[in-house]
Design a protein around this motif. Structure first.
Motif, PDB file in Angstrom:
ATOM      1  N   SER A   1       0.864  -1.183   0.000  1.00 37.29           N
ATOM      2  CA  SER A   1       0.000   0.000   0.000  1.00 37.29           C
ATOM      3  C   SER A   1       0.897   1.228   0.000  1.00 37.29           C
ATOM      4  CB  SER A   1      -0.862   0.015   1.267  1.00 37.29           C
ATOM      5  OG  SER A   1      -1.543  -1.210   1.388  1.00 37.29           O
ATOM      6  N   THR A   2       0.426   2.302  -0.625  1.00 38.14           N
ATOM      7  CA  THR A   2       1.292   3.485  -0.796  1.00 38.14           C
ATOM      8  C   THR A   2       1.814   4.016   0.536  1.00 38.14           C
ATOM      9  OG1 THR A   2      -0.775   4.698  -1.003  1.00 38.14           O
ATOM     10  CG2 THR A   2       0.501   4.396  -3.010  1.00 38.14           C
ATOM     11  N   GLU A   3       0.986   3.959   1.597  1.00 38.27           N
ATOM     12  CA  GLU A   3       1.436   4.529   2.883  1.00 38.27           C
ATOM     13  C   GLU A   3       2.576   3.723   3.520  1.00 38.27           C
ATOM     14  OE1 GLU A   3      -1.593   3.459   2.143  1.00 38.27           O
ATOM     15  OE2 GLU A   3      -2.554   2.417   3.809  1.00 38.27           O
ATOM     16  N   ASN A   4       2.789   2.486   3.017  1.00 37.75           N
ATOM     17  CA  ASN A   4       3.856   1.655   3.593  1.00 37.75           C
ATOM     18  C   ASN A   4       5.078   1.538   2.684  1.00 37.75           C
ATOM     19  OD1 ASN A   4       2.305   1.008   5.874  1.00 37.75           O
ATOM     20  ND2 ASN A   4       1.215  -0.567   4.735  1.00 37.75           N
ATOM     21  N   MET A   5       5.110   2.336   1.623  1.00 35.12           N
ATOM     22  CA  MET A   5       6.153   2.171   0.599  1.00 35.12           C
ATOM     23  C   MET A   5       7.568   2.327   1.143  1.00 35.12           C
ATOM     24  SD  MET A   5       5.013   3.659  -3.028  1.00 35.12           S
ATOM     25  CE  MET A   5       6.565   3.244  -3.790  1.00 35.12           C
ATOM     26  N   TYR A   6       7.726   3.212   2.088  1.00 36.61           N
ATOM     27  CA  TYR A   6       9.066   3.525   2.597  1.00 36.61           C
ATOM     28  C   TYR A   6       9.382   2.762   3.887  1.00 36.61           C
ATOM     29  CZ  TYR A   6       5.970   6.218   5.419  1.00 36.61           C
ATOM     30  OH  TYR A   6       4.925   6.548   6.234  1.00 36.61           O
ATOM     31  N   LEU A   7       8.457   1.904   4.291  1.00 32.89           N
ATOM     32  CA  LEU A   7       8.564   1.266   5.602  1.00 32.89           C
ATOM     33  C   LEU A   7       9.364  -0.028   5.546  1.00 32.89           C
ATOM     34  CD1 LEU A   7       7.393   2.020   8.303  1.00 32.89           C
ATOM     35  CD2 LEU A   7       5.330   0.738   7.740  1.00 32.89           C
ATOM     36  N   SER A   8      10.231  -0.211   6.540  1.00 39.66           N
ATOM     37  CA  SER A   8      10.942  -1.482   6.681  1.00 39.66           C
ATOM     38  C   SER A   8      11.250  -1.663   8.157  1.00 39.66           C
ATOM     39  CB  SER A   8      12.246  -1.469   5.878  1.00 39.66           C
ATOM     40  OG  SER A   8      13.157  -0.579   6.481  1.00 39.66           O
ATOM     41  N   SER A   9      11.565  -2.877   8.558  1.00 42.88           N
ATOM     42  CA  SER A   9      11.928  -3.132   9.951  1.00 42.88           C
ATOM     43  C   SER A   9      13.154  -2.298  10.318  1.00 42.88           C
ATOM     44  CB  SER A   9      12.233  -4.618  10.158  1.00 42.88           C
ATOM     45  OG  SER A   9      11.101  -5.391   9.875  1.00 42.88           O
TER      46      SER A   9
END
Ligand code: PNS
Length: 163
Positions: A122-130
């Motif tokens: 989803s676009t809101e999680n594009m930059y997210l990583s552990s």
């Protein structure tokens, strides 16, 4: 029964992971979230495998067809042993693609009966990583919205080192 395996390091599970797990749970009869060993990650893990499994179980308890397991061997061997027909991975950006494509081809060779299925994030999680979550938390930043609320305190308590 259509079984999917959703593998990852999950150190710790993020909103991006949860989004992929929730969507996979709608596509398959059973989804096994598999805490796996990634040999290319050399840094010490923030959470033990048992802790990561517990965090995932907590944030997926609303999903009846999702279960959590761990494996320190080859993903393809695990997939074969469960009779799963798919390996589900999330794709964030083009930068993920080459590595994921290589793994998908290798896993197809090792376990021809299983397909790798990519779900676009989803676009809101594009930059997210552990790794991003861990870095922000360790420096005292706010990770609300990046990780499921049920595990926010666990992550802050583990990672934030007051200077
Ligand atoms: O969340 P990650 O670290 O990107 O997940 C990568 C993971 C753990 C899924 C990958 O390293 C893996 O499948 N490890 C198990 C060992 C294995 O089967 N390696 C060969 C992959 S082709």
């Amino acid at each position: 029964m259509r079984i999917a395996v959703c593998p990852g390091s999950f150190d710790p599970v993020t909103m991006g992971h949860l989004d992929i797990i929730e969507r996979a749970s709608k596509l398959f009869d059973k989804v096994i979230v598999l805490v796996s060993f990634n040999p290319s990650k050399k840094t010490t893990a923030a959470f033990s495998v048992k802790e990561r499994m517990e965090l995932i179980s907590r944030v997926t308890k609303h999903l009846d067809n999702v279960l959590v397991d761990c494996n320190d061997g080859l993903l393809a061997d695990y997939v074969r042993s469960t009779g799963a027909s798919a390996i589900v991975k999330g794709l964030r950006a083009v930068s993920d693609f080459e590595y994921e494509f290589q793994m998908a081809l290798a896993n197809k060779h090792l376990c021809p009966d299983a397909e790798t299925v990519f779900l676009t994030t989803s676009t809101e999680n594009m930059y997210l990583s552990s790794s991003v979550v861990k870095e922000i938390a360790s420096l005292g930043g706010d990770i609300t919205g990046f990780v499921p609320p049920e595990i926010l305190d666990d992550i802050n308590e583990r990672l934030f080192i007051e200077s």
